[in-house]
Design an enzyme around this catalytic site. Structure first.
Site, PDB file in Angstrom:
ATOM      1  N   HIS A   1      23.116  60.247  60.658  1.00  0.00           N
ATOM      2  CA  HIS A   1      22.365  59.058  61.096  1.00  0.00           C
ATOM      3  C   HIS A   1      20.990  59.411  61.655  1.00  0.00           C
ATOM      4  CE1 HIS A   1      26.158  56.291  61.568  1.00  0.00           C
ATOM      5  NE2 HIS A   1      25.898  56.606  60.317  1.00  0.00           N
TER       6      HIS A   1
ATOM      7  N   GLN B   1      27.650  61.289  63.570  1.00  0.00           N
ATOM      8  CA  GLN B   1      26.925  60.014  63.548  1.00  0.00           C
ATOM      9  C   GLN B   1      25.925  59.984  64.688  1.00  0.00           C
ATOM     10  OE1 GLN B   1      29.366  56.333  62.767  1.00  0.00           O
ATOM     11  NE2 GLN B   1      30.722  57.501  64.067  1.00  0.00           N
TER      12      GLN B   1
ATOM     13  N   GLU C   1      41.362  55.531  72.703  1.00  0.00           N
ATOM     14  CA  GLU C   1      41.895  54.263  72.201  1.00  0.00           C
ATOM     15  C   GLU C   1      42.204  54.334  70.715  1.00  0.00           C
ATOM     16  OE1 GLU C   1      39.260  51.034  73.205  1.00  0.00           O
ATOM     17  OE2 GLU C   1      39.008  51.868  75.224  1.00  0.00           O
TER      18      GLU C   1
ATOM     19  N   TYR D   1      14.327  52.394  72.062  1.00  0.00           N
ATOM     20  CA  TYR D   1      14.506  53.835  71.800  1.00  0.00           C
ATOM     21  C   TYR D   1      13.957  54.686  72.935  1.00  0.00           C
ATOM     22  CZ  TYR D   1      16.732  53.298  67.345  1.00  0.00           C
ATOM     23  OH  TYR D   1      17.655  52.994  66.398  1.00  0.00           O
TER      24      TYR D   1
ATOM     25  N   CYS E   1       3.812  56.999  54.606  1.00  0.00           N
ATOM     26  CA  CYS E   1       3.988  58.144  53.701  1.00  0.00           C
ATOM     27  C   CYS E   1       5.326  58.866  53.902  1.00  0.00           C
ATOM     28  CB  CYS E   1       2.814  59.123  53.836  1.00  0.00           C
ATOM     29  SG  CYS E   1       2.856  60.087  55.360  1.00  0.00           S
TER      30      CYS E   1
ATOM     31  N   THR F   1      35.019  58.138  67.452  1.00  0.00           N
ATOM     32  CA  THR F   1      34.367  57.156  66.582  1.00  0.00           C
ATOM     33  C   THR F   1      35.301  55.982  66.355  1.00  0.00           C
ATOM     34  OG1 THR F   1      33.357  56.787  64.436  1.00  0.00           O
ATOM     35  CG2 THR F   1      34.991  58.531  64.524  1.00  0.00           C
TER      36      THR F   1
ATOM     37  N   CYS G   1       1.679  58.588  62.582  1.00  0.00           N
ATOM     38  CA  CYS G   1       1.851  59.704  61.660  1.00  0.00           C
ATOM     39  C   CYS G   1       0.754  60.759  61.835  1.00  0.00           C
ATOM     40  CB  CYS G   1       1.829  59.165  60.232  1.00  0.00           C
ATOM     41  SG  CYS G   1       1.945  60.443  58.989  1.00  0.00           S
TER      42      CYS G   1
ATOM     43  N   CYS H   1      -1.285  60.633  58.158  1.00  0.00           N
ATOM     44  CA  CYS H   1      -2.084  59.498  57.681  1.00  0.00           C
ATOM     45  C   CYS H   1      -2.411  58.478  58.760  1.00  0.00           C
ATOM     46  CB  CYS H   1      -1.385  58.827  56.490  1.00  0.00           C
ATOM     47  SG  CYS H   1      -0.034  57.749  56.977  1.00  0.00           S
TER      48      CYS H   1
HETATM   49  P1  NAD Z   1      31.439  54.332  67.751  1.00  0.00           P
HETATM   50  O1  NAD Z   1      31.599  53.250  66.781  1.00  0.00           O
HETATM   51  O2  NAD Z   1      31.402  55.701  67.256  1.00  0.00           O
HETATM   52  O3  NAD Z   1      32.559  54.085  68.946  1.00  0.00           O
HETATM   53  C1  NAD Z   1      32.735  54.873  70.081  1.00  0.00           C
HETATM   54  C2  NAD Z   1      34.203  55.307  70.136  1.00  0.00           C
HETATM   55  O4  NAD Z   1      34.330  56.344  71.100  1.00  0.00           O
HETATM   56  C3  NAD Z   1      35.202  54.207  70.557  1.00  0.00           C
HETATM   57  O5  NAD Z   1      36.265  54.167  69.636  1.00  0.00           O
HETATM   58  C4  NAD Z   1      35.707  54.669  71.936  1.00  0.00           C
HETATM   59  O6  NAD Z   1      37.068  54.350  72.158  1.00  0.00           O
HETATM   60  C5  NAD Z   1      35.519  56.160  71.842  1.00  0.00           C
HETATM   61  N1  NAD Z   1      35.317  56.852  73.119  1.00  0.00           N
HETATM   62  C6  NAD Z   1      34.764  56.391  74.258  1.00  0.00           C
HETATM   63  N2  NAD Z   1      34.755  57.361  75.200  1.00  0.00           N
HETATM   64  C7  NAD Z   1      35.292  58.469  74.626  1.00  0.00           C
HETATM   65  C8  NAD Z   1      35.544  59.804  75.084  1.00  0.00           C
HETATM   66  N3  NAD Z   1      35.205  60.196  76.313  1.00  0.00           N
HETATM   67  N4  NAD Z   1      36.127  60.676  74.235  1.00  0.00           N
HETATM   68  C9  NAD Z   1      36.460  60.301  72.979  1.00  0.00           C
HETATM   69  N5  NAD Z   1      36.243  59.052  72.495  1.00  0.00           N
HETATM   70  C10 NAD Z   1      35.665  58.142  73.311  1.00  0.00           C
HETATM   71  O7  NAD Z   1      30.166  54.268  68.527  1.00  0.00           O
HETATM   72  P2  NAD Z   1      29.248  53.074  68.819  1.00  0.00           P
HETATM   73  O8  NAD Z   1      28.841  53.314  70.183  1.00  0.00           O
HETATM   74  O9  NAD Z   1      29.910  51.815  68.498  1.00  0.00           O
HETATM   75  O10 NAD Z   1      28.038  53.375  67.834  1.00  0.00           O
HETATM   76  C11 NAD Z   1      27.889  53.067  66.466  1.00  0.00           C
HETATM   77  C12 NAD Z   1      26.794  53.942  65.857  1.00  0.00           C
HETATM   78  O11 NAD Z   1      25.708  54.252  66.738  1.00  0.00           O
HETATM   79  C13 NAD Z   1      27.322  55.305  65.495  1.00  0.00           C
HETATM   80  O12 NAD Z   1      26.548  55.816  64.461  1.00  0.00           O
HETATM   81  C14 NAD Z   1      27.052  56.079  66.743  1.00  0.00           C
HETATM   82  O13 NAD Z   1      27.190  57.452  66.616  1.00  0.00           O
HETATM   83  C15 NAD Z   1      25.656  55.625  67.068  1.00  0.00           C
HETATM   84  N6  NAD Z   1      25.433  55.907  68.492  1.00  0.00           N
HETATM   85  C16 NAD Z   1      25.094  57.189  68.809  1.00  0.00           C
HETATM   86  C17 NAD Z   1      24.994  57.574  70.122  1.00  0.00           C
HETATM   87  C18 NAD Z   1      24.646  59.000  70.417  1.00  0.00           C
HETATM   88  O14 NAD Z   1      23.889  59.629  69.658  1.00  0.00           O
HETATM   89  N7  NAD Z   1      25.210  59.586  71.467  1.00  0.00           N
HETATM   90  C19 NAD Z   1      25.227  56.641  71.144  1.00  0.00           C
HETATM   91  C20 NAD Z   1      25.543  55.308  70.796  1.00  0.00           C
HETATM   92  C21 NAD Z   1      25.648  54.964  69.448  1.00  0.00           C
HETATM   93 ZN    ZN Z   2       1.933  58.979  57.122  1.00  0.00          ZN
END
Ligand code: NAD
Ligand code: ZN
Length: 248
Positions: A122, A104, A219, A70, A133, A192, A151, A154
């Site tokens: 998310h 998400q 895609e 992270y 807590c 997504t 925290c 606590c």
């Molecule tokens: P996801 O499952 O949402 O897939 C990413 C999608 O974005 C794919 O279908 C891809 O084809 C498409 N994509 C790629 N470039 C793009 C663009 N420029 N414009 C539009 N679409 C585009 O994401 P994931 O990476 O498989 O992540 C799964 C989980 O983790 C989700 O909850 C996701 O939001 C989270 N996550 C969040 C972040 C963030 O906060 N930026 C980054 C990575 C993962």
């Molecule tokens: Zn606490």
């Protein structure tokens, strides 16, 4: 397949006819801001896949490893700025009576761009939650290796305030989002894949209540089967063209 401009024009027409628009966003909308999606090569950290780290068992086994990942992601998100897709959605919100984003994404870029009605289903990478807590607090540090937040109430170890694989959604948050979707005439689903199924489920629900579903993604994805209109472009270009057609 219909041409891309036809799909854009149709999307513009649908939004013009709608008082109420909802948007569901995933990692793809932040790709052009430099935040990697999980699926691409650049989404890997060391040799770990996201699924191996973003789960409660991994955190119990090795919290320092999970926080290390992270912190790497916090470092990337700290440098990221909203792109034309985030900014286009701000303009849409300013021009519509009723508008909502359910994201998400945990990167906070929608709010940074200026969107107001944002539901982060998310969680948020800049928040942590106490493992004892459950206090949630802002935490904007990018920690050195081995350091972790505790925290403020606590003193127990805190975890990222993020919904991990295998965990259940906040029901109150989700029912608020579903209530809005039921009233929406048009729903945009941007960047997504549907591998995490909730966005597809939400789109199906909105469709069953009469909404037009517009899928924006370079895609095909699981969303495509639900979509009325599919726009096969990156989010930045597609949203900019829609907003230009609507308001400029
Ligand atoms: P996801 O499952 O949402 O897939 C990413 C999608 O974005 C794919 O279908 C891809 O084809 C498409 N994509 C790629 N470039 C793009 C663009 N420029 N414009 C539009 N679409 C585009 O994401 P994931 O990476 O498989 O992540 C799964 C989980 O983790 C989700 O909850 C996701 O939001 C989270 N996550 C969040 C972040 C963030 O906060 N930026 C980054 C990575 C993962
Ligand atoms: Zn606490």
């Amino acid at each position: 397949m219909r041409c891309f401009m036809e799909a854009i024009d149709e999307a513009i027409g649908r939004i013009k006819d709608s008082q109420s628009v909802a948007v569901i966003t995933g990692a793809g909308i932040s790709q052009e801001s430099g935040v990697p999606t999980f699926r691409g090569e650049e989404g890997l950290w060391k040799t770990y896949r996201a699924e191996d780290l973003a789960n409660p068992a991994a955190f119990q086994r090795d919290p320092q490893l999970v926080w290390g990942w992270y912190n790497w992601r916090r470092g990337i998100v700290a440098e990221a700025r909203p792109n034309p897709a985030h900014l286009g959605l701000v303009e849409m919100e300013e021009n519509l009576d009723s508008f909502m984003i359910a994201t998400q994404n945990v990167d906070g870029l929608h709010r940074l761009a200026g969107s107001k009605e944002v539901h982060e289903i998310h969680g948020n990478i800049w928040k942590a939650r106490c493992t004892a807590c459950e206090t949630v607090f802002d935490d904007r540090e990018v920690y050195e290796d081995g350091q972790m937040p505790h925290c403020p109430k606590c003193g127990a170890l805190a975890r990222p305030h993020i919904l991990w694989f295998g965990e259940t959604y906040d029901q109150e948050l989700l029912s608020g989002v579903m209530g809005f979707l039921a009233r929406s005439r048009t729903v945009l689903v941007i960047g997504t894949s549907g591998m995490v199924y909730m966005p597809v489920h939400l789109a199906e629900y909105a469709k069953s209540r009469g909404a037009t579903i517009i899928d924006i993604n370079p895609e095909d994805s699981a969303v495509t089967d639900v979509a009325t209109i599919s726009i096969r472009k990156k989010a930045g270009e597609a949203v900019s063209m829609i907003v230009k057609g609507l308001y400029h």
